[in-house]
Motif scaffolding. Structure first.
Motif, PDB file in Angstrom:
ATOM      1  N   ALA A 113      75.761  55.921  35.975  1.00  0.00           N
ATOM      2  CA  ALA A 113      75.789  56.243  34.441  1.00  0.00           C
ATOM      3  C   ALA A 113      77.428  56.405  33.886  1.00  0.00           C
ATOM      4  O   ALA A 113      78.078  55.845  33.181  1.00  0.00           O
ATOM      5  N   ALA A 114      78.008  57.192  34.861  1.00  0.00           N
ATOM      6  CA  ALA A 114      79.522  57.349  34.594  1.00  0.00           C
ATOM      7  C   ALA A 114      80.071  55.865  34.735  1.00  0.00           C
ATOM      8  O   ALA A 114      81.138  55.836  34.036  1.00  0.00           O
ATOM      9  N   VAL A 141      79.582  54.174  31.352  1.00  0.00           N
ATOM     10  CA  VAL A 141      80.125  54.826  30.502  1.00  0.00           C
ATOM     11  C   VAL A 141      81.677  54.363  30.521  1.00  0.00           C
ATOM     12  O   VAL A 141      82.486  54.341  29.497  1.00  0.00           O
ATOM     13  N   SER A 142      82.007  54.610  31.596  1.00  0.00           N
ATOM     14  CA  SER A 142      83.886  54.137  31.805  1.00  0.00           C
ATOM     15  C   SER A 142      83.825  52.736  31.282  1.00  0.00           C
ATOM     16  O   SER A 142      84.946  52.519  30.774  1.00  0.00           O
ATOM     17  N   ILE A 193      82.207  51.455  29.025  1.00  0.00           N
ATOM     18  CA  ILE A 193      82.231  51.323  27.630  1.00  0.00           C
ATOM     19  C   ILE A 193      83.622  51.785  27.100  1.00  0.00           C
ATOM     20  O   ILE A 193      83.898  51.309  26.094  1.00  0.00           O
ATOM     21  N   ALA A 194      84.160  52.534  27.809  1.00  0.00           N
ATOM     22  CA  ALA A 194      85.293  53.446  27.466  1.00  0.00           C
ATOM     23  C   ALA A 194      86.231  52.442  27.187  1.00  0.00           C
ATOM     24  O   ALA A 194      87.357  52.327  26.531  1.00  0.00           O
ATOM     25  N   ILE A 229      75.920  58.169  25.013  1.00  0.00           N
ATOM     26  CA  ILE A 229      76.865  58.358  25.906  1.00  0.00           C
ATOM     27  C   ILE A 229      76.884  59.883  26.572  1.00  0.00           C
ATOM     28  O   ILE A 229      76.584  59.960  27.857  1.00  0.00           O
ATOM     29  N   TYR A 278      67.585  60.158  23.179  1.00  0.00           N
ATOM     30  CA  TYR A 278      68.535  59.460  23.733  1.00  0.00           C
ATOM     31  C   TYR A 278      67.805  57.920  23.290  1.00  0.00           C
ATOM     32  O   TYR A 278      68.985  57.188  23.192  1.00  0.00           O
TER      33      TYR A 278
END
Lengths: 438, 106
Positions: free
Chosen positions: A251-252, A255-256, A258-259, A295, A319
């Motif tokens: 997930a991280a 998410v990274s 997406i960032a 997120i 979610y």
């Protein structure tokens, strides 16, 4: 100087039916939500919630994405669409499959109708993927946008395949693990593989274009691509074979990714020459802000935080809702009025531009309806999420009603554009044109 | 002679200002899409080089046709040719001061 070619736009009869079907689906989705307030009290594996999710994912989001991609793929990749016939066939299969699957899930008929629906949808995905891949093969200058778009359709087919297997597994159990296990895989590769990758690929081209920005440094987009796909591949492999449970790590990574995409957009916004954003772009930035919710929640539901089961179930629901009713819906609600009026305008007025005074694309829809749509949507979404979190059916109902209002305003505006007719055009006074009057 | 040639070129730019980019809402001259207007007076030929904000823009046919029709009506005695070009690629820095003002930049 290199001479340019003519427009690569496909026929409006390929693109516009997708917008019409999606608008009707959004109304149906919100009305079904009104009659499903009792379904939010427990686990997400519930016939009504499965119905809502698939109407949202297929009839609403995938439908409008298919239509938009046929229009935008030639813009993003600078080539003609491979086949309009494949596109029309995919539309027929996707629309029929969606209707049949909706009826099957609502009544929880796990037999023949659901099997047919799943097969029709899977074939629709394969046809769409073939069209995108074959179109991309004509690209002369391959860019990261093409990577995003082609990979997203691979994930779409994978999502469809898992869906088909699950549908047959309902009646003829053959999968080694329980349904919820595969549902998590199906949902996440669909959300992050299909929707997210496609949105990043198209958004990274269109949003700077709408902002009048030309960001040349796209390293952050490359990072985004590898992080999202890396996280997804590891997640899928772990979920199917390894079972290490390192979901927070995957997930991280996503998410990274997406960032990195958001960082690219921040740079583009800083360079943009268009300080006055229209309502469509404002809504797009609302959608990107709404991404914060899933997120944060993806970590809450994957990390073992020891939360009470009732709260955890509610968080799972919030979610999922924050993705489909939040990010994806908000983005579509905004981007529809950036793309649809332009498409209709182009087909209606291309023969008149330069000879007659024509309206602009923004004149084809009602800004007032759009403003109220955005307000009703945002308040409705907050109500829905709060109601689910607090397990308050009346608040859920209030949110659902407001979302229904937003959906009716949206559909009204969409059909206002779709049914636009050219009338009473006045010719230019050419002889005075040079003097600045007409 | 040169003055008259320049006058026609200026008038052509003014006429092209009647074509508005439908997405951005400002005219194609102030948007910086018109790269060159040249007049070969002995041949009575008006030659326009214009570009689009992106090579994949679906408006390519519409804008070139519109420019041709506009200039043909404005200068019926001239042979008008509009050529779509991609080099140099358009960037937002090509927007004129007037265009920037219309976009809301102070």
């Amino acid at each position: 100087m290199s001479a340019a070619t003519v427009s690569n736009s496909p026929s409006k009869w390929l693109v516009l039916p997708h917008y019409a079907f999606a608008a009707v689906s959004f109304v149906v989705l919100c009305l079904l939500l009104v009659f499903s307030t009792d379904a939010f009290g427990g686990h997400y594996f519930h016939p009504k919630l499965l119905t809502l999710t698939h109407v949202a994912a297929l009839g609403w989001a995938t439908m409008i994405i298919f239509g938009s991609v046929y229009q935008l793929l030639p813009v993003v990749l600078e080539v003609r669409l491979y086949s309009e016939k494949l596109g029309t066939a995919a539309f027929a299969l996707l629309s029929t499959g969606t209707v049949l699957l909706t009826i099957s899930f609502w009544n929880f008929w796990v037999g023949t109708i659901m099997h047919i629906a799943a097969c029709l949808l899977f074939i629709a995905f394969v046809l769409f993927a073939t069209n995108v891949v074959q179109t991309a093969r004509q690209v002369k200058k391959w860019g990261i946008e093409a990577d995003f778009m082609v990979t997203s359709v691979v994930w779409l087919v994978a999502t469809g395949l898992v869906g088909v297997l699950m549908v047959f597994n309902f009646q003829y159990p053959f999968l080694p693990q329980d349904h919820v296990h595969y549902l998590k895989l199906h949902a996440h590769i669909g959300m992050a593989g299909w929707f997210l990758l496609l949105i990043v690929g198209v958004g990274s081209k269109l949003i700077p274009m709408f902002l009048l920005a030309h960001p040349e440094d796209n390293r952050s987009l490359h990072w985004s691509y590898y992080l999202i796909n890396g996280g997804l591949v590891l997640f899928a492999a772990d979920h199917l074979f390894l079972h290490t449970g390192l979901y927070a790590l995957y997930a991280a990574m996503v998410v990274s990714g997406i960032a990195c995409f958001l960082y690219f957009l921040k740079q583009a916004k800083g360079m943009g020459k268009r300080p006055d954003l229209d309502l469509g772009m404002k809504q797009t930035f609302v959608a990107l802000t709404l991404l914060i919710l899933p997120i944060v929640l993806v970590f809450v539901v994957t990390l073992q935080l020891g939360l009470p089961q009732r709260l955890l179930s509610a968080l799972y629901l919030v979610y999922g809702l924050s993705i489909f009713f939040g990010f994806v819906s908000a983005l579509i609600l905004g981007q529809t009025f950036k793309t649809l009026p332009f498409i209709v305008w182009m087909h209606s007025y291309e023969d008149y531009v330069g000879r007659f005074k024509t309206p602009m694309p923004k004149d084809l829809y009602s800004v007032t309806l759009l403003r109220w749509q955005n307000i009703a949507y945002l308040v409705g979404l907050v109500g829905l999420l709060a109601g689910v979190l607090l397990a308050e059916q009346n608040i859920i109902l209030l949110g659902a009603v407001l979302l229904s209002v937003a959906s009716v305003l949206y559909a009204g505006n969409v059909f206002k554009v779709l049914l636009h007719k050219v009338k009473d055009l006045k010719p230019f006074g050419y002889e005075k044109a040079a003097k600045g009057t007409n | 002679m040169k003055t008259q040639e320049q006058e026609i070129v200026n008038e052509a730019y003014e006429a092209l200002k009647y074509i508005i980019d439908p997405e951005i809402g400002i005219n194609i001259v102030d948007l910086g899409l018109v790269y060159k207007v040249t007049l070969k007076e002995d041949e009575e030929k008006l030659h326009i080089e214009l570009t689009l904000t992106t090579p994949g823009c679906p408006m390519s046919g519409t804008i070139t046709t519109a420019a041709e029709q506009m200039l043909h009506k404005r200068f019926p005695n001239l042979d008008t040719k509009v050529e779509l070009v991609w080099l140099p690629p358009w960037t937002p820095d090509m927007i004129s001061e007037e265009g920037m003002r219309q976009l809301g930049n102070t």
